[in-house]
Design a protein around this motif. Structure first.
Motif, PDB file in Angstrom:
ATOM      1  N   VAL A  61      21.036  25.567 -32.087  1.00 19.78           N
ATOM      2  CA  VAL A  61      20.349  25.442 -30.809  1.00 19.78           C
ATOM      3  C   VAL A  61      18.992  26.111 -30.949  1.00 19.78           C
TER       4      VAL A  61
ATOM      5  N   GLU B  64      20.346  16.311 -24.666  1.00 18.24           N
ATOM      6  CA  GLU B  64      21.586  15.811 -25.255  1.00 18.24           C
ATOM      7  C   GLU B  64      22.215  14.705 -24.409  1.00 18.24           C
TER       8      GLU B  64
ATOM      9  N   GLN C 291      15.159  23.653 -24.387  1.00 12.57           N
ATOM     10  CA  GLN C 291      16.275  24.237 -25.142  1.00 12.57           C
ATOM     11  C   GLN C 291      17.161  23.074 -25.531  1.00 12.57           C
ATOM     12  N   ALA C 292      17.345  22.897 -26.836  1.00 12.02           N
ATOM     13  CA  ALA C 292      18.051  21.721 -27.328  1.00 12.02           C
ATOM     14  C   ALA C 292      19.098  22.087 -28.358  1.00 12.02           C
ATOM     15  N   ILE C 293      20.286  21.501 -28.224  1.00  3.09           N
ATOM     16  CA  ILE C 293      21.270  21.557 -29.292  1.00  3.09           C
ATOM     17  C   ILE C 293      20.793  20.599 -30.378  1.00  3.09           C
TER      18      ILE C 293
ATOM     19  N   ILE D  85      23.587  14.383 -29.650  1.00  6.07           N
ATOM     20  CA  ILE D  85      22.795  15.543 -30.067  1.00  6.07           C
ATOM     21  C   ILE D  85      21.710  15.077 -31.025  1.00  6.07           C
TER      22      ILE D  85
ATOM     23  N   TYR E  65      25.231  30.722 -29.629  1.00  2.70           N
ATOM     24  CA  TYR E  65      25.991  29.704 -28.897  1.00  2.70           C
ATOM     25  C   TYR E  65      27.480  29.818 -29.209  1.00  2.70           C
TER      26      TYR E  65
ATOM     27  N   GLU F 199      18.894  22.162 -22.393  1.00  2.41           N
ATOM     28  CA  GLU F 199      20.058  21.401 -22.844  1.00  2.41           C
ATOM     29  C   GLU F 199      20.340  20.179 -21.970  1.00  2.41           C
TER      30      GLU F 199
ATOM     31  N   SER G 199      24.628  26.884 -20.524  1.00 10.13           N
ATOM     32  CA  SER G 199      23.903  26.615 -21.764  1.00 10.13           C
ATOM     33  C   SER G 199      23.959  27.903 -22.571  1.00 10.13           C
ATOM     34  N   SER G 200      23.497  27.851 -23.810  1.00 12.76           N
ATOM     35  CA  SER G 200      23.651  29.024 -24.666  1.00 12.76           C
ATOM     36  C   SER G 200      22.904  30.232 -24.144  1.00 12.76           C
TER      37      SER G 200
ATOM     38  N   GLN H  18      14.962  26.863 -28.889  1.00 18.45           N
ATOM     39  CA  GLN H  18      13.992  26.732 -27.806  1.00 18.45           C
ATOM     40  C   GLN H  18      12.700  26.233 -28.442  1.00 18.45           C
TER      41      GLN H  18
END
Length: 408
Positions: free
Chosen positions: A378, A245, A272-274, A301, A329, A242, A140-141, A380
């Protein structure tokens, strides 16, 4: 005829973009810049005509086009990502529904479908992921503190920040949804938390359990092969990096209801999300793209707006903090792609062929371009119960002041 029409449309797009597209006969289109070399134009345009959203990626997989000598694939794709909403001629947009493919029903994220979708990507090979991720195997990023920072350090910084955001410390009952290869669970356990972690990947689970055992933390970490819908109990903190997604829009209400149900009073959720622009998400949510076909089946996404609306309609939770780092990212993906290319001989030895190499090369560069252009972001996100918001605060005023909120 379809291929000829596709070429006319693509040539028109190329003339709007700062790239240099070179045909085998020496014809050049575009406004100059990174070089796109078209190797087999007839095959490429036939693929694009047959499947407008998927054909370009399939043409790269097949070798119909490539980056020119001295041109980085990520840099080549970034100008297209930056103009994705403007490239298709407006009169053609009304035909979108005629060319959009629907996601196969087998990819719906039912409990059975979700297990199959996750396995299709994450159970490919632990050795594959180890070949391009940092030594901690965090997929993840990263969150960089300064330019040139070591990737493993930046990944640790990301993990520590999201644990801080969720308030994880000694005695915390923590649920992690989507454990990866165990890095976050191990870090949380070393803080003194009691960790329950779930995954749908058998490969990840086996290695994560071994890493937990090697760290001497089996008394603090319980890792399971389990769907989020089947989890019971009460947790002071929930962290998920992540994973949203992979949930799918159809199941967002069920996912967020599960978070609400499992969170103890006074606790917090850190995701944590895209993220992508809401209008773009609405335009693509019901169609089937190259990433869904070849990389992340069943994936979608979300937008920040979609998350807010789902929380408001189905839960008592709100987003209280939103930290964005999309440029990080792009850098993370750049590092992964460099590692992938450098370690390709070891990956090939695991049984992966040249088509797989081009597929993953395109996936990593395509994703990098999305973040480098700002098409993707991305964040948090910290979620808490509405009644934890103090004084006269409300959701709208809170989110408006957040970093990156103007990009929603």
């Amino acid at each position: 005829m379809r291929a000829r029409i596709a070429r006319l449309i693509v040539d028109r797009m190329l003339d709007q973009v700062p790239v240099r597209a070179v045909y085998p006969d020496g014809t050049v289109r575009g406004r100059g810049g990174p070089e796109l070399r078209i190797v087999r134009p007839d095959a490429m345009f036939e693929r694009i005509a047959r499947s407008p959203k998927i054909g370009l990626g399939e043409a790269y997989q097949a070798g119909d086009w490539t980056a020119g000598e001295g041109t980085d694939l990520g840099e080549l794709l970034t100008p297209f990502a930056a103009r994705v909403a403007q490239l298709v001629p407006r009169p053609l947009l009304k035909f979108r529904r005629l060319v959009d493919e629907r996601m196969p029903r087998r990819q719906r994220n039912t409990p059975t479908g979700a297990r199959s979708n996750i396995s299709a990507h994450y159970d490919l090979s632990n050795a594959l992921f180890a070949a391009f991720l940092d030594p901690g195997m965090t997929y993840s990023s990263a969150l960089f503190e300064y330019a040139g920072q070591d990737l493993e350090e930046a990944q640790r910084h990301k993990v520590e920040r999201i644990l801080d955001q969720a308030g994880v410390g000694a005695g915390t009952r923590l649920l992690e949804i989507g454990i990866g290869w165990g890095a976050l669970a191990i870090t949380a356990a070393r803080r003194g938390a009691q960790v329950t972690g779930i995954t749908l990947s058998t490969e990840q689970l086996q290695l994560a359990q071994k890493r937990v055992a090697d760290a001497g933390l089996t008394n603090r970490v319980d890792l399971r092969l389990q769907d989020y819908r089947a989890v019971t109990g009460s947790y002071d903190a929930i962290v998920s990096v992540e994973m949203i997604e992979a949930v799918g829009a159809e199941y967002w209400p069920e996912y967020f209801r599960a978070l609400d149900r499992l969170l103890a009073p006074g606790g917090s959720v850190a995701l944590q999300a895209i993220l992508m622009d809401h209008e773009r998400m609405l335009a693509t949510r019901n169609s089937y793209g190259w990433i869904q076909k070849y990389i992340f089946p069943g994936g979608l996404i979300p937008s920040r707006t979609a998350i807010d609306e789902t929380l408001a309609h189905y839960t008592g939770l709100v987003v209280e903090d939103d930290h964005r780092f999309g440029a990080d990212y792009a850098e993370t993906l750049r590092r992964w792609r460099r590692n992938f290319d450098t370690n390709w001989p070891a990956i090939r030895a695991e049984g992966f062929d040249e088509t797989f190499r081009r597929t993953w090369e395109f996936y990593l560069a395509y994703s990098e371009a999305g973040f480098a252009s700002g098409y993707l972001d991305v964040g948090q996100l910290r979620l808490i119960a509405k009644d934890q918001l103090s004084g006269s605060e409300n959701i709208e005023s809170t989110t408006r002041s957040l970093p990156g909120a103007s990009a929603r």
